[in-house]
Design a protein around this motif. Structure first.
Motif, mmCIF file in Angstrom:
data_model
loop_
_atom_site.group_PDB
_atom_site.id
_atom_site.type_symbol
_atom_site.label_atom_id
_atom_site.label_comp_id
_atom_site.label_asym_id
_atom_site.label_seq_id
_atom_site.Cartn_x
_atom_site.Cartn_y
_atom_site.Cartn_z
ATOM 1 N N SER A 35 77.718 49.314 -32.326
ATOM 2 C CA SER A 35 79.137 49.862 -31.957
ATOM 3 C C SER A 35 79.022 50.801 -30.528
ATOM 4 N N THR A 36 78.591 51.747 -30.837
ATOM 5 C CA THR A 36 77.966 52.949 -29.742
ATOM 6 C C THR A 36 77.902 52.736 -28.612
ATOM 7 N N ILE A 37 76.868 51.643 -28.406
ATOM 8 C CA ILE A 37 77.064 50.687 -26.839
ATOM 9 C C ILE A 37 78.271 50.058 -26.076
ATOM 10 N N ALA A 38 79.153 49.359 -27.189
ATOM 11 C CA ALA A 38 80.490 49.133 -26.643
ATOM 12 C C ALA A 38 81.519 50.246 -26.640
ATOM 13 N N LYS A 39 81.857 51.526 -27.061
ATOM 14 C CA LYS A 39 82.513 52.612 -27.614
ATOM 15 C C LYS A 39 81.592 52.752 -25.602
ATOM 16 N N GLU A 40 80.580 53.440 -25.578
ATOM 17 C CA GLU A 40 79.992 54.177 -24.686
ATOM 18 C C GLU A 40 80.337 53.698 -23.841
ATOM 19 N N GLU A 41 79.601 52.508 -23.301
ATOM 20 C CA GLU A 41 80.231 51.777 -21.712
ATOM 21 C C GLU A 41 80.458 50.082 -21.739
ATOM 22 N N GLY A 42 81.093 49.691 -22.548
ATOM 23 C CA GLY A 42 82.015 48.893 -23.115
ATOM 24 C C GLY A 42 81.432 47.785 -23.138
ATOM 25 N N LEU A 43 81.823 46.111 -23.656
ATOM 26 C CA LEU A 43 81.552 45.601 -24.344
ATOM 27 C C LEU A 43 80.453 44.953 -23.288
ATOM 28 N N ALA A 44 80.865 44.608 -22.446
ATOM 29 C CA ALA A 44 80.021 43.802 -21.257
ATOM 30 C C ALA A 44 78.453 44.509 -21.197
ATOM 31 N N ALA A 45 78.249 45.721 -21.722
ATOM 32 C CA ALA A 45 77.157 46.125 -21.619
ATOM 33 C C ALA A 45 76.239 45.537 -22.389
ATOM 34 N N LEU A 46 76.957 45.312 -23.862
ATOM 35 C CA LEU A 46 75.629 44.648 -24.055
ATOM 36 C C LEU A 46 75.204 43.036 -24.192
ATOM 37 N N TRP A 47 76.054 42.722 -22.944
ATOM 38 C CA TRP A 47 75.108 41.353 -21.787
ATOM 39 C C TRP A 47 74.451 42.000 -20.835
ATOM 40 N N LYS A 48 74.015 43.199 -20.449
ATOM 41 C CA LYS A 48 72.829 43.944 -19.878
ATOM 42 C C LYS A 48 71.351 43.058 -20.102
ATOM 43 N N GLY A 49 71.457 42.476 -18.877
ATOM 44 C CA GLY A 49 70.293 42.060 -18.219
ATOM 45 C C GLY A 49 70.045 39.969 -19.108
ATOM 46 N N ILE A 50 71.066 39.566 -18.681
ATOM 47 C CA ILE A 50 71.703 38.788 -19.388
ATOM 48 C C ILE A 50 70.854 37.686 -18.258
ATOM 49 N N VAL A 51 71.237 38.028 -16.549
ATOM 50 C CA VAL A 51 70.940 36.877 -15.543
ATOM 51 C C VAL A 51 69.151 37.071 -15.685
ATOM 52 N N PRO A 52 68.666 38.411 -15.751
ATOM 53 C CA PRO A 52 67.455 37.818 -15.701
ATOM 54 C C PRO A 52 67.201 37.153 -17.124
ATOM 55 N N GLY A 53 67.622 37.770 -18.199
ATOM 56 C CA GLY A 53 67.317 36.912 -19.907
ATOM 57 C C GLY A 53 67.510 35.097 -19.464
ATOM 58 N N LEU A 54 68.419 34.993 -18.153
ATOM 59 C CA LEU A 54 68.295 32.901 -18.083
ATOM 60 C C LEU A 54 67.618 32.494 -17.622
ATOM 61 N N HIS A 55 66.782 33.759 -16.347
ATOM 62 C CA HIS A 55 65.546 33.870 -15.666
ATOM 63 C C HIS A 55 64.808 33.184 -16.741
ATOM 64 N N ARG A 56 64.337 33.856 -17.953
ATOM 65 C CA ARG A 56 63.569 33.992 -18.852
ATOM 66 C C ARG A 56 63.078 33.358 -19.014
ATOM 67 N N GLN A 57 64.387 32.736 -19.695
ATOM 68 C CA GLN A 57 64.564 31.617 -20.574
ATOM 69 C C GLN A 57 64.190 30.221 -19.795
ATOM 70 N N CYS A 58 65.033 29.598 -18.763
ATOM 71 C CA CYS A 58 64.777 28.445 -17.982
ATOM 72 C C CYS A 58 63.396 28.621 -17.773
ATOM 73 N N LEU A 59 62.347 29.710 -17.624
ATOM 74 C CA LEU A 59 61.166 29.913 -16.908
ATOM 75 C C LEU A 59 60.351 29.742 -18.328
ATOM 76 N N PHE A 60 60.253 30.411 -19.223
ATOM 77 C CA PHE A 60 59.230 30.887 -20.278
ATOM 78 C C PHE A 60 59.997 30.214 -21.676
ATOM 79 N N GLY A 61 61.268 29.767 -21.850
ATOM 80 C CA GLY A 61 61.912 28.316 -22.898
ATOM 81 C C GLY A 61 60.992 27.283 -22.498
ATOM 82 N N GLY A 62 61.558 26.661 -21.282
ATOM 83 C CA GLY A 62 61.397 25.691 -20.832
ATOM 84 C C GLY A 62 59.855 25.253 -20.560
ATOM 85 N N LEU A 63 58.895 26.405 -20.999
ATOM 86 C CA LEU A 63 57.482 25.807 -20.474
ATOM 87 C C LEU A 63 56.581 26.532 -21.720
ATOM 88 N N ARG A 64 57.424 27.546 -22.937
ATOM 89 C CA ARG A 64 56.377 27.624 -24.071
ATOM 90 C C ARG A 64 56.990 26.491 -25.100
#
Length: 308
Positions: A66-95
């Motif tokens: 709630s604090t993050i959404a109120k202070e920084e906007g709803l989109a801030a909750l998805w900060k890091g989604i791009v490297p997060g998807l990079h991570r899951q393609c590599l790490f998720g696929g491999l592990r």
């Protein structure tokens, strides 16, 4: 991913890798707001002002979201989604994709019967460690982006995006800096991967022996919840150390981070963000395993003609 009882997988390695990467990415998109809340809670330190300790900015999972959404906007909750998807393609696929082949390697390709839990744990530790050694830069960038909160007016952001973060880190800190925190990250992900995959494997295998239970969505749901719970209980301390090392360059080593966290914030600091962490990993595992089982079913159908 997990064949109940025996060790052999019934789809190809590329099919398993693709299914695993897709399932991991889908789960990441659905649950990253909880991960962002978890990172903020883990990086939050006790701030003293004289003899009075100031109240923490973030309180609990929902309060942090709630604090993050109120202070920084709803989109801030998805900060890091791009490297997060990079991570899951590599790490998720491999592990996940390598879990069955590595398990087969440890028990032997002609093994018949229930695979021992020790072999499942060993396979999970192995693929978790290998996967994150490759994917550590994506994890670092994801944590750096998630850690940045609301800035004063006019203050520039540290990074403009994921690609800028990769290049800035290399330019300012050196190529090796992309593997900052790799020690606790390998420890965390090897342990959590073993807890997730081995417990899912074991719980599913046990449930299928109960009369009336079949390899269906309910079984996958219960197995996924079990996997998430064991992963958080076992992996939370190394997860906190990993997040602090990646989010703050003041720590000299994994041991230094552990000692300073223990001295400054007490032993309970290693379970900071436990509820959002369980909310994150529990829901992540349920979504990922449910998606993975369906993705593998789809791939199995696609590969049928080739096997006839």
């Amino acid at each position: 991913m997990v064949a109940a009882g025996g060790a052999n997988s019934d789809i190809s390695l590329p099919g398993t890798f693709a299914s695993s990467a897709f399932a991991a990415c889908f789960a990441e998109i659905c649950t990253i707001p909880l991960d962002t809340a978890k990172v903020r809670l883990q990086l939050q330190k006790s701030a003293a002002s004289g003899d009075v300790i100031s109240l923490p900015k973030y309180k609990g999972m929902l309060g942090t979201v709630s604090t993050i959404a109120k202070e920084e906007g709803l989109a801030a909750l998805w900060k890091g989604i791009v490297p997060g998807l990079h991570r899951q393609c590599l790490f998720g696929g491999l592990r996940i994709g390598l879990y069955e082949p590595v398990k087969n390697l440890y028990v032997g390709k002609d093994y018949v019967g229930d695979v021992p839990l020790s072999k499942k744990i060993l396979a999970g530790l192995t693929t978790g460690a290998l996967g994150i050694l490759v994917a550590n830069p994506t994890d670092l960038v994801k944590v750096r982006l998630q850690a940045e909160g609301k800035l004063p007016p006019g203050a520039p952001r540290r990074y403009s995006g994921a690609l800028n973060a990769y290049s800035t880190i290399v330019r300012q800190e050196g190529f090796g800096a992309l593997w900052t925190g790799v020690g606790p990250n390998v420890a965390r992900n090897a342990i959590i991967n073993a807890a997730e995959l081995a417990s899912y494997d074991q719980v599913k295998q046990s449930i299928l022996k109960i009369p009336g239970f079949t390899d269906n969505v309910l079984t996958h749901l219960l197995s996924g919840l079990g996997a998430g719970f064991f992963a958080v209980c076992i992996g939370s301390p190394v997860d906190v150390v990993k997040s602090r090392m990646m989010g703050d360059s003041a720590y000299k080593s994994t041991f230094d981070c552990f000692v300073k966290t223990l001295r400054n914030d007490g032993p309970l600091a290693f379970y900071k963000g436990f509820i959002p962490n369980f909310g994150r990993l529990g829901s992540w595992n349920v979504i990922m395993f449910l998606t993975l089982e369906q993705a593998k079913k789809f791939v199995r159908e696609l590969e049928k003609p080739a096997s006839n």
